[in-house]
Design an enzyme around this catalytic site. Sequence first.
Site, PDB file in Angstrom:
ATOM      1  N   LYS A   9     -12.367  -2.578  -2.546  1.00 15.14           N
ATOM      2  CA  LYS A   9     -12.020  -3.044  -1.210  1.00 15.14           C
ATOM      3  C   LYS A   9     -13.057  -2.565  -0.179  1.00 15.14           C
ATOM      4  O   LYS A   9     -13.921  -1.735  -0.497  1.00 15.14           O
ATOM      5  CB  LYS A   9     -10.607  -2.551  -0.866  1.00 15.14           C
ATOM      6  CG  LYS A   9      -9.520  -3.126  -1.800  1.00 15.14           C
ATOM      7  CD  LYS A   9      -8.140  -2.554  -1.468  1.00 15.14           C
ATOM      8  CE  LYS A   9      -7.066  -3.122  -2.380  1.00 15.14           C
ATOM      9  NZ  LYS A   9      -5.719  -2.550  -2.081  1.00 15.14           N
ATOM     10  N   TYR A  49      -3.142 -12.201  -1.955  1.00 16.42           N
ATOM     11  CA  TYR A  49      -1.975 -11.363  -1.682  1.00 16.42           C
ATOM     12  C   TYR A  49      -0.728 -12.183  -1.326  1.00 16.42           C
ATOM     13  O   TYR A  49       0.199 -11.664  -0.691  1.00 16.42           O
ATOM     14  CB  TYR A  49      -2.295 -10.358  -0.571  1.00 16.42           C
ATOM     15  CG  TYR A  49      -3.105  -9.168  -1.065  1.00 16.42           C
ATOM     16  CD1 TYR A  49      -2.612  -8.331  -2.065  1.00 16.42           C
ATOM     17  CD2 TYR A  49      -4.351  -8.883  -0.530  1.00 16.42           C
ATOM     18  CE1 TYR A  49      -3.350  -7.248  -2.522  1.00 16.42           C
ATOM     19  CE2 TYR A  49      -5.101  -7.786  -0.976  1.00 16.42           C
ATOM     20  CZ  TYR A  49      -4.584  -6.975  -1.974  1.00 16.42           C
ATOM     21  OH  TYR A  49      -5.308  -5.896  -2.425  1.00 16.42           O
ATOM     22  N   PHE A  57       3.418  -5.380   6.115  1.00 15.24           N
ATOM     23  CA  PHE A  57       2.014  -4.976   6.145  1.00 15.24           C
ATOM     24  C   PHE A  57       1.060  -6.118   5.791  1.00 15.24           C
ATOM     25  O   PHE A  57      -0.154  -5.916   5.749  1.00 15.24           O
ATOM     26  CB  PHE A  57       1.772  -3.793   5.195  1.00 15.24           C
ATOM     27  CG  PHE A  57       2.157  -4.050   3.759  1.00 15.24           C
ATOM     28  CD1 PHE A  57       1.320  -4.747   2.894  1.00 15.24           C
ATOM     29  CD2 PHE A  57       3.366  -3.590   3.257  1.00 15.24           C
ATOM     30  CE1 PHE A  57       1.677  -4.985   1.574  1.00 15.24           C
ATOM     31  CE2 PHE A  57       3.733  -3.820   1.938  1.00 15.24           C
ATOM     32  CZ  PHE A  57       2.885  -4.524   1.093  1.00 15.24           C
ATOM     33  N   ARG A  85      -5.191   0.040 -14.410  1.00 13.57           N
ATOM     34  CA  ARG A  85      -4.182   0.521 -13.463  1.00 13.57           C
ATOM     35  C   ARG A  85      -4.063   2.053 -13.523  1.00 13.57           C
ATOM     36  O   ARG A  85      -3.828   2.712 -12.513  1.00 13.57           O
ATOM     37  CB  ARG A  85      -2.822  -0.123 -13.753  1.00 13.57           C
ATOM     38  CG  ARG A  85      -2.796  -1.642 -13.590  1.00 13.57           C
ATOM     39  CD  ARG A  85      -2.661  -2.095 -12.167  1.00 13.57           C
ATOM     40  NE  ARG A  85      -1.406  -1.706 -11.561  1.00 13.57           N
ATOM     41  CZ  ARG A  85      -1.012  -2.127 -10.352  1.00 13.57           C
ATOM     42  NH1 ARG A  85      -1.783  -2.952  -9.639  1.00 13.57           N
ATOM     43  NH2 ARG A  85       0.124  -1.732  -9.850  1.00 13.57           N
ATOM     44  N   THR A  91      -0.345   3.359  -5.983  1.00  7.50           N
ATOM     45  CA  THR A  91      -0.694   2.597  -4.780  1.00  7.50           C
ATOM     46  C   THR A  91      -0.949   3.507  -3.579  1.00  7.50           C
ATOM     47  O   THR A  91      -1.894   3.291  -2.822  1.00  7.50           O
ATOM     48  CB  THR A  91       0.447   1.606  -4.449  1.00  7.50           C
ATOM     49  OG1 THR A  91       0.662   0.772  -5.592  1.00  7.50           O
ATOM     50  CG2 THR A  91       0.099   0.746  -3.253  1.00  7.50           C
ATOM     51  N   ARG A 102      -7.920   6.357  -6.805  1.00  2.14           N
ATOM     52  CA  ARG A 102      -7.206   6.584  -5.541  1.00  2.14           C
ATOM     53  C   ARG A 102      -6.875   8.062  -5.343  1.00  2.14           C
ATOM     54  O   ARG A 102      -6.880   8.575  -4.221  1.00  2.14           O
ATOM     55  CB  ARG A 102      -5.945   5.734  -5.494  1.00  2.14           C
ATOM     56  CG  ARG A 102      -6.230   4.239  -5.304  1.00  2.14           C
ATOM     57  CD  ARG A 102      -4.993   3.407  -5.558  1.00  2.14           C
ATOM     58  NE  ARG A 102      -5.174   1.997  -5.252  1.00  2.14           N
ATOM     59  CZ  ARG A 102      -4.330   1.039  -5.652  1.00  2.14           C
ATOM     60  NH1 ARG A 102      -3.257   1.360  -6.375  1.00  2.14           N
ATOM     61  NH2 ARG A 102      -4.553  -0.218  -5.344  1.00  2.14           N
ATOM     62  N   ASN A 112      -6.728   2.074   0.303  1.00  2.00           N
ATOM     63  CA  ASN A 112      -6.620   2.650  -1.036  1.00  2.00           C
ATOM     64  C   ASN A 112      -7.685   2.166  -2.009  1.00  2.00           C
ATOM     65  O   ASN A 112      -7.514   2.218  -3.222  1.00  2.00           O
ATOM     66  CB  ASN A 112      -5.197   2.481  -1.593  1.00  2.00           C
ATOM     67  CG  ASN A 112      -4.830   1.031  -1.799  1.00  2.00           C
ATOM     68  OD1 ASN A 112      -5.595   0.126  -1.497  1.00  2.00           O
ATOM     69  ND2 ASN A 112      -3.633   0.803  -2.344  1.00  2.00           N
ATOM     70  N   HIS A 115      -8.421  -2.712  -5.953  1.00  2.00           N
ATOM     71  CA  HIS A 115      -7.335  -3.549  -6.501  1.00  2.00           C
ATOM     72  C   HIS A 115      -7.542  -3.710  -8.005  1.00  2.00           C
ATOM     73  O   HIS A 115      -8.667  -3.850  -8.462  1.00  2.00           O
ATOM     74  CB  HIS A 115      -7.352  -4.939  -5.862  1.00  2.00           C
ATOM     75  CG  HIS A 115      -6.507  -5.934  -6.601  1.00  2.00           C
ATOM     76  ND1 HIS A 115      -5.150  -6.058  -6.377  1.00  2.00           N
ATOM     77  CD2 HIS A 115      -6.806  -6.812  -7.603  1.00  2.00           C
ATOM     78  CE1 HIS A 115      -4.663  -6.989  -7.204  1.00  2.00           C
ATOM     79  NE2 HIS A 115      -5.646  -7.460  -7.943  1.00  2.00           N
ATOM     80  N   GLU A 126      -5.868 -14.438 -10.853  1.00  2.00           N
ATOM     81  CA  GLU A 126      -6.833 -13.798  -9.948  1.00  2.00           C
ATOM     82  C   GLU A 126      -8.274 -14.082 -10.377  1.00  2.00           C
ATOM     83  O   GLU A 126      -9.146 -14.327  -9.534  1.00  2.00           O
ATOM     84  CB  GLU A 126      -6.563 -12.290  -9.884  1.00  2.00           C
ATOM     85  CG  GLU A 126      -5.256 -11.968  -9.143  1.00  2.00           C
ATOM     86  CD  GLU A 126      -4.809 -10.520  -9.251  1.00  2.00           C
ATOM     87  OE1 GLU A 126      -3.760 -10.192  -8.667  1.00  2.00           O
ATOM     88  OE2 GLU A 126      -5.493  -9.702  -9.913  1.00  2.00           O
TER      89      GLU A 126
HETATM   90  P1  IDP Z   1      -1.201  -2.193  -5.902  1.00  4.57           P
HETATM   91  O1  IDP Z   1      -2.504  -2.490  -5.194  1.00  4.57           O
HETATM   92  O2  IDP Z   1      -1.149  -0.775  -6.395  1.00  4.57           O
HETATM   93  O3  IDP Z   1      -0.851  -3.207  -6.967  1.00  4.57           O
HETATM   94  P2  IDP Z   1       0.885  -3.449  -4.249  1.00  4.57           P
HETATM   95  O4  IDP Z   1       2.257  -2.924  -4.093  1.00  4.57           O
HETATM   96  O5  IDP Z   1       0.694  -4.689  -5.075  1.00  4.57           O
HETATM   97  O6  IDP Z   1      -0.037  -2.255  -4.788  1.00  4.57           O
HETATM   98  O7  IDP Z   1       0.316  -3.717  -2.793  1.00  4.57           O
HETATM   99  C1  IDP Z   1      -0.906  -4.415  -2.623  1.00  4.57           C
HETATM  100  C2  IDP Z   1      -1.732  -3.711  -1.581  1.00  4.57           C
HETATM  101  O8  IDP Z   1      -1.048  -3.804  -0.335  1.00  4.57           O
HETATM  102  C3  IDP Z   1      -1.922  -2.220  -1.807  1.00  4.57           C
HETATM  103  O9  IDP Z   1      -2.972  -1.914  -2.693  1.00  4.57           O
HETATM  104  C4  IDP Z   1      -2.218  -1.754  -0.405  1.00  4.57           C
HETATM  105  O10 IDP Z   1      -3.580  -2.053  -0.048  1.00  4.57           O
HETATM  106  C5  IDP Z   1      -1.305  -2.637   0.421  1.00  4.57           C
HETATM  107  N1  IDP Z   1      -0.020  -1.987   0.705  1.00  4.57           N
HETATM  108  C6  IDP Z   1       1.044  -1.857  -0.135  1.00  4.57           C
HETATM  109  N2  IDP Z   1       2.061  -1.204   0.464  1.00  4.57           N
HETATM  110  C7  IDP Z   1       1.637  -0.948   1.713  1.00  4.57           C
HETATM  111  C8  IDP Z   1       2.235  -0.294   2.844  1.00  4.57           C
HETATM  112  O11 IDP Z   1       3.368   0.173   2.814  1.00  4.57           O
HETATM  113  N3  IDP Z   1       1.463  -0.212   3.980  1.00  4.57           N
HETATM  114  C9  IDP Z   1       0.202  -0.722   4.065  1.00  4.57           C
HETATM  115  N4  IDP Z   1      -0.398  -1.327   3.028  1.00  4.57           N
HETATM  116  C10 IDP Z   1       0.306  -1.439   1.875  1.00  4.57           C
HETATM  117 MG    MG Z   2      -0.280  -5.181  -6.815  1.00  4.99          MG
END
Ligand code: IDP
Ligand code: MG
Length: 149
Positions: A9, A49, A57, A85, A91, A102, A112, A115, A126
């Site tokens: 990212k 997304y 968010f 993963r 996350t 991370r 973070n 992806h 994807e």
């Molecule tokens: P992942 O990337 O670990 O699969 P997901 O739950 O799929 O996590 O969420 C996608 C992305 O959305 C996360 O990597 C993060 O960048 C963002 N995200 C998820 N939850 C939050 C939040 O509570 N606040 C802000 N950004 C979030």
């Molecule tokens: Mg995800």
Amino acid sequence: MEKSFIMIKPDGVQRGLVGNIISKFEAKGFTLVGLKQMSVSRELAEAHYAVHKERPFFGSLVDYIISAPVVAMVWEGNGVIASARKLIGATNPLEAEPGTIRGDYGITIGRNLIHGSDAPETAASEIELWFGESGLCSWEPALKPWLYE
Ligand code: IDP
Ligand code: MG
């Protein structure tokens, strides 16, 4: 062979962590079959997304992803989706284990770093979204035959 879509990212690129992050996947033994640095359109970020579009968010997430170039990749190898993963970590970087990307480099869920696809179906969609049919360079690492035992 299993493939996963992995994206560094904007914060990972801005902080100069591209090499460190790629090194972890290379050292693990996976094969890089797609790689491009690119600016992301709002349309592409929203499509990527889309599953989160009702989340509070979503808007800031899309703004973050389009804020600066990303490095989009496809890595290949047995078990790469789940293994990536694990390499990436939880996350929320504060909850991610040390040794994960991370866990080592991040402190906030909103930045973070990376992806990774979460299942075979999302990996396939994807990869299609980001690279398309002809965007990959498949090759067999002849010097590493043990990878496929
Ligand atoms: P992942 O990337 O670990 O699969 P997901 O739950 O799929 O996590 O969420 C996608 C992305 O959305 C996360 O990597 C993060 O960048 C963002 N995200 C998820 N939850 C939050 C939040 O509570 N606040 C802000 N950004 C979030
Ligand atoms: Mg995800």
